[in-house]
Write a protein that holds these residues in place. Structure first.
Motif, PDB file in Angstrom:
ATOM      1  N   LEU A   1     -12.080   5.635   9.131  1.00  0.00           N
ATOM      2  CA  LEU A   1     -12.112   5.572   7.678  1.00  0.00           C
ATOM      3  C   LEU A   1     -12.024   4.121   7.234  1.00  0.00           C
ATOM      4  CD1 LEU A   1     -11.963   6.929   4.855  1.00  0.00           C
ATOM      5  CD2 LEU A   1      -9.468   6.987   5.141  1.00  0.00           C
ATOM      6  N   ASP A   2     -13.044   3.644   6.537  1.00  0.00           N
ATOM      7  CA  ASP A   2     -13.063   2.276   6.034  1.00  0.00           C
ATOM      8  C   ASP A   2     -12.112   2.179   4.844  1.00  0.00           C
ATOM      9  OD1 ASP A   2     -13.651  -0.242   4.945  1.00  0.00           O
ATOM     10  OD2 ASP A   2     -15.731  -0.137   5.600  1.00  0.00           O
ATOM     11  N   LEU A   3     -11.107   1.307   4.922  1.00  0.00           N
ATOM     12  CA  LEU A   3     -10.110   1.170   3.865  1.00  0.00           C
ATOM     13  C   LEU A   3     -10.493   0.120   2.823  1.00  0.00           C
ATOM     14  CD1 LEU A   3      -6.854   1.466   5.999  1.00  0.00           C
ATOM     15  CD2 LEU A   3      -8.079   3.246   4.756  1.00  0.00           C
ATOM     16  N   GLU A   4     -11.727  -0.348   2.897  1.00  0.00           N
ATOM     17  CA  GLU A   4     -12.294  -1.255   1.898  1.00  0.00           C
ATOM     18  C   GLU A   4     -11.457  -2.528   1.713  1.00  0.00           C
ATOM     19  OE1 GLU A   4     -12.908   1.006  -1.643  1.00  0.00           O
ATOM     20  OE2 GLU A   4     -14.453   2.276  -0.742  1.00  0.00           O
TER      21      GLU A   4
ATOM     22  N   THR B   1      -0.380   6.912   1.595  1.00  0.00           N
ATOM     23  CA  THR B   1      -1.332   8.015   1.524  1.00  0.00           C
ATOM     24  C   THR B   1      -2.401   7.839   2.592  1.00  0.00           C
ATOM     25  OG1 THR B   1      -2.708   6.836  -0.080  1.00  0.00           O
ATOM     26  CG2 THR B   1      -0.957   8.232  -0.959  1.00  0.00           C
ATOM     27  N   ASN B   2      -3.309   8.795   2.688  1.00  0.00           N
ATOM     28  CA  ASN B   2      -4.348   8.736   3.712  1.00  0.00           C
ATOM     29  C   ASN B   2      -5.249   7.523   3.553  1.00  0.00           C
ATOM     30  OD1 ASN B   2      -3.490  11.051   4.991  1.00  0.00           O
ATOM     31  ND2 ASN B   2      -4.798  12.398   3.792  1.00  0.00           N
ATOM     32  N   THR B   3      -5.417   7.053   2.329  1.00  0.00           N
ATOM     33  CA  THR B   3      -6.321   5.933   2.086  1.00  0.00           C
ATOM     34  C   THR B   3      -5.602   4.596   1.949  1.00  0.00           C
ATOM     35  OG1 THR B   3      -6.233   6.375  -0.300  1.00  0.00           O
ATOM     36  CG2 THR B   3      -8.002   7.431   0.959  1.00  0.00           C
TER      37      THR B   3
ATOM     38  N   GLN C   1      -3.879   3.269  -0.477  1.00  0.00           N
ATOM     39  CA  GLN C   1      -4.284   2.647  -1.735  1.00  0.00           C
ATOM     40  C   GLN C   1      -3.326   1.537  -2.130  1.00  0.00           C
ATOM     41  OE1 GLN C   1      -4.582   5.390  -4.985  1.00  0.00           O
ATOM     42  NE2 GLN C   1      -5.368   3.885  -6.432  1.00  0.00           N
TER      43      GLN C   1
ATOM     44  N   GLU D   1      -3.583   8.888  14.688  1.00  0.00           N
ATOM     45  CA  GLU D   1      -4.119   7.985  13.671  1.00  0.00           C
ATOM     46  C   GLU D   1      -3.624   6.565  13.921  1.00  0.00           C
ATOM     47  OE1 GLU D   1      -4.944  10.310   9.574  1.00  0.00           O
ATOM     48  OE2 GLU D   1      -2.815  10.153  10.106  1.00  0.00           O
TER      49      GLU D   1
ATOM     50  N   ARG E   1       0.829  -1.209   0.000  1.00  0.00           N
ATOM     51  CA  ARG E   1       0.000   0.000   0.000  1.00  0.00           C
ATOM     52  C   ARG E   1       0.860   1.253   0.000  1.00  0.00           C
ATOM     53  NH1 ARG E   1      -5.380  -1.424   1.544  1.00  0.00           N
ATOM     54  NH2 ARG E   1      -5.522  -3.681   1.269  1.00  0.00           N
TER      55      ARG E   1
ATOM     56  N   ASP F   1      -9.096   8.087  13.459  1.00  0.00           N
ATOM     57  CA  ASP F   1      -8.564   9.421  13.720  1.00  0.00           C
ATOM     58  C   ASP F   1      -9.101   9.876  15.068  1.00  0.00           C
ATOM     59  OD1 ASP F   1      -8.138  12.241  13.849  1.00  0.00           O
ATOM     60  OD2 ASP F   1      -7.910  12.301  11.675  1.00  0.00           O
TER      61      ASP F   1
END
Length: 380
Positions: free
Chosen positions: A355-358, A88-90, A92, A334, A85, A348
Motif C-alpha cells: 500500500l503506497d502511503l503517498e 490507522t491502516n493508511t 494518515q 504487515e 501519523r 501485507d
C-alpha cells in the motif's frame, strides 16, 4: 455578590487539592493541555510535581492513543519532516512537528521515544560526537542535556546511545556507551543520565560485552532493555554484518547478550532490529538476502525476550529491489518499508500487496517510532 464572584466560588479550584488532582488525573493528556491553555490564570495545578506524577501513573494504566512519528528528508535535501501519523491502516498524517532546536552539528538523530518524550542526538553525519536532547512536542517543552565529564574525546572512537523509561520508579534514562580507540581490546565505559537528577554518572565495573563498529547504531527498546546489533569480538570494519544482539537493562543497569535465531540462513548481507506493534512489546529482526529473482527480507519475532528458542520467522517481504531495512512491524504480516525510489509503503504478507502511503523522501533518511502524548518535562 456579582455573577463573576458566584462563578469563582463554584470553580473546581475551591475543592480540596487531592480531589482536584484525582479528577484531573483521569483526563487524557490532550484535554489537560487544552485545559491548561484556557485556564492560564488558574493555580498551576497541572504543573505541580505531585500531579504530574499522579497523571503519569494513571496513563500507564490507561495510555493515551499511540501515534507513529515518521521522520524523512525531502528529495531536494532541504526539508526535514517530522510527521505524526494516526495508527490507522493508511497512517494518515495528523500533524507536522517543528523541533524547537537548530542542530549545532548539523544532524539530529532519533535515539528513541518513550512516554511522551523524544530523545535526539545532535551530531554530524560522519561523527558520533555530540550531545543529547529531550523534547516533548505535546507541551512544547525542550531540554538540552549537559555534556558528561567522564571522557577525553581524544581517546574516544565513537558513542552508542540509547533512551528508555524505567517503570519501577517512573524514571527516564539515557545510556551512552563510550568506545575507546583500541583496535584489539574492547575498551569502553558506560554512562547513564537520569532526568530526575539531571545528571550523568559512570557505572563502575560495567562494560559493554560486545563490539560496535564506528557509525550510528540505531536501537529498539523491549521489556525495559535497550537493544543494539553488535559483534562478539572487537570489529573496526564497518562493512561487516553484526552477529549478535546486545541489550542493556535500564532498571538494573547491566548488559545481556541475545543470540540471533538458530535457524536463520547465514547468507544474509544485512540484519536490522525492528520495533514490533504499537507498544513495541516484542523484539523483531530482519535479515536481507539477494537472490536470482530479486531481494527479500526474512522477518523474525522473538516471542519471549532473551529466550533464543522463541525466535520465529513470521513473514517474508520480497521485491526485485528491496535493500532498505524495514522501519517497523505492525504485526506478524504487515511491515512498514521504504522503496528504493523513496516511497513509503505498507507491505501485507498475507495479501502480498504494498500500500503506497503517498509519502516520498530520501530513501535512506527515513525513520519511524511510536509516540504517545504525556506531561513529561512539564516541570522544566
Amino acid at each position: 455578590m456579582t455573577k463573576t464572584e458566584q462563578q469563582r466560588n463554584q470553580s473546581i479550584f475551591n475543592l480540596p487539592q487531592d480531589i482536584i488532582f484525582d479528577i484531573l488525573s483521569r483526563l487524557p493528556t490532550r484535554s489537560l493541555i487544552q485545559f491548561r491553555c484556557v485556564n492560564s490564570s488558574s493555580p498551576p495545578l497541572i504543573s505541580h510535581p505531585s500531579f504530574t506524577k499522579l497523571h503519569f501513573t494513571a496513563t500507564l494504566k490507561k495510555p493515551d492513543k499511540n501515534h507513529l512519528l515518521i521522520y524523512y528528508e525531502t528529495l531536494d535535501y532541504i526539508n526535514h519532516i517530522y510527521s505524526l501519523r494516526s495508527p490507522t491502516n493508511t497512517f494518515q498524517e495528523t500533524l507536522k512537528l517543528a523541533p524547537p532546536y537548530k542542530p549545532l552539528h548539523g544532524y539530529l538523530r532519533i535515539v528513541g521515544s518513550h512516554k511522551g518524550l523524544l530523545c535526539f542526538f545532535d551530531t554530524n553525519f560522519y561523527s558520533n560526537v555530540g550531545h543529547v536532547l529531550l523534547w516533548n512536542p505535546s507541551i512544547s517543552r525542550f531540554k538540552k542535556v549537559g555534556h558528561d565529564p567522564c571522557h577525553d574525546l581524544d581517546k574516544v572512537s565513537h558513542f552508542v546511545v540509547g533512551f528508555g523509561f524505567v517503570l519501577r520508579n517512573l524514571e527516564f534514562k539515557v545510556v551512552k556507551i563510550v568506545y575507546g580507540l583500541d583496535k584489539v581490546v574492547n575498551v569502553n565505559h558506560v554512562l547513564v543520565y537520569e532526568l530526575s537528577s539531571d545528571s550523568w554518572r559512570k557505572i563502575d565495573g560495567v562494560v559493554a560485552p560486545c563490539g560496535m563498529v564506528k557509525g550510528w547504531s540505531s536501537n529498539v527498546v523491549v521489556n525495559g532493555f535497550v537493544n543494539w546489533l553488535g559483534f562478539k569480538e572487537v570489529v573496526r570494519d564497518a562493512s561487516l554484518v553484526p552477529n549478535v544482539i546486545m541489550g542493556f537493562d535500564l532498571d538494573n543497569e547491566c548488559f545481556c547478550v541475545v543470540e540471533l535465531p538458530k535457524d536463520i540462513v547465514h547468507s544474509y548481507d544485512q540484519v536490522c532490529l525492528v520495533s514490533y506493534g504499537d507498544e513495541s512489546l516484542l523484539l523483531a529482526l530482519g535479515a536481507h538476502y539477494v537472490e536470482l529473482n530479486g531481494e527479500k527480507w526474512d522477518m523474525w519475532v522473538m516471542g519471549e525476550y532473551g529466550v533464543v528458542d522463541t525466535w520465529k520467522k513470521v513473514c517474508v517481504v520480497a521485491h526485485p529491489v528491496l535493500s532498505i531495512p524495514p522501519l517497523l512491524m505492525r504485526n506478524d504480516h504487515e511491515v512498514l518499508m521504504v522503496m528504493s525510489d523513496g516511497r513509503l509503503v505498507l507491505f501485507d504478507a498475507i495479501k502480498n500487496e504494498m500500500l503506497d502511503l503517498e509519502t516520498h523522501g530520501l530513501p535512506l533518511a527515513f525513520d519511524a517510532i511510536g509516540y504517545t502524548a504525556s506531561l513529561a518535562l512539564l516541570q522544566g
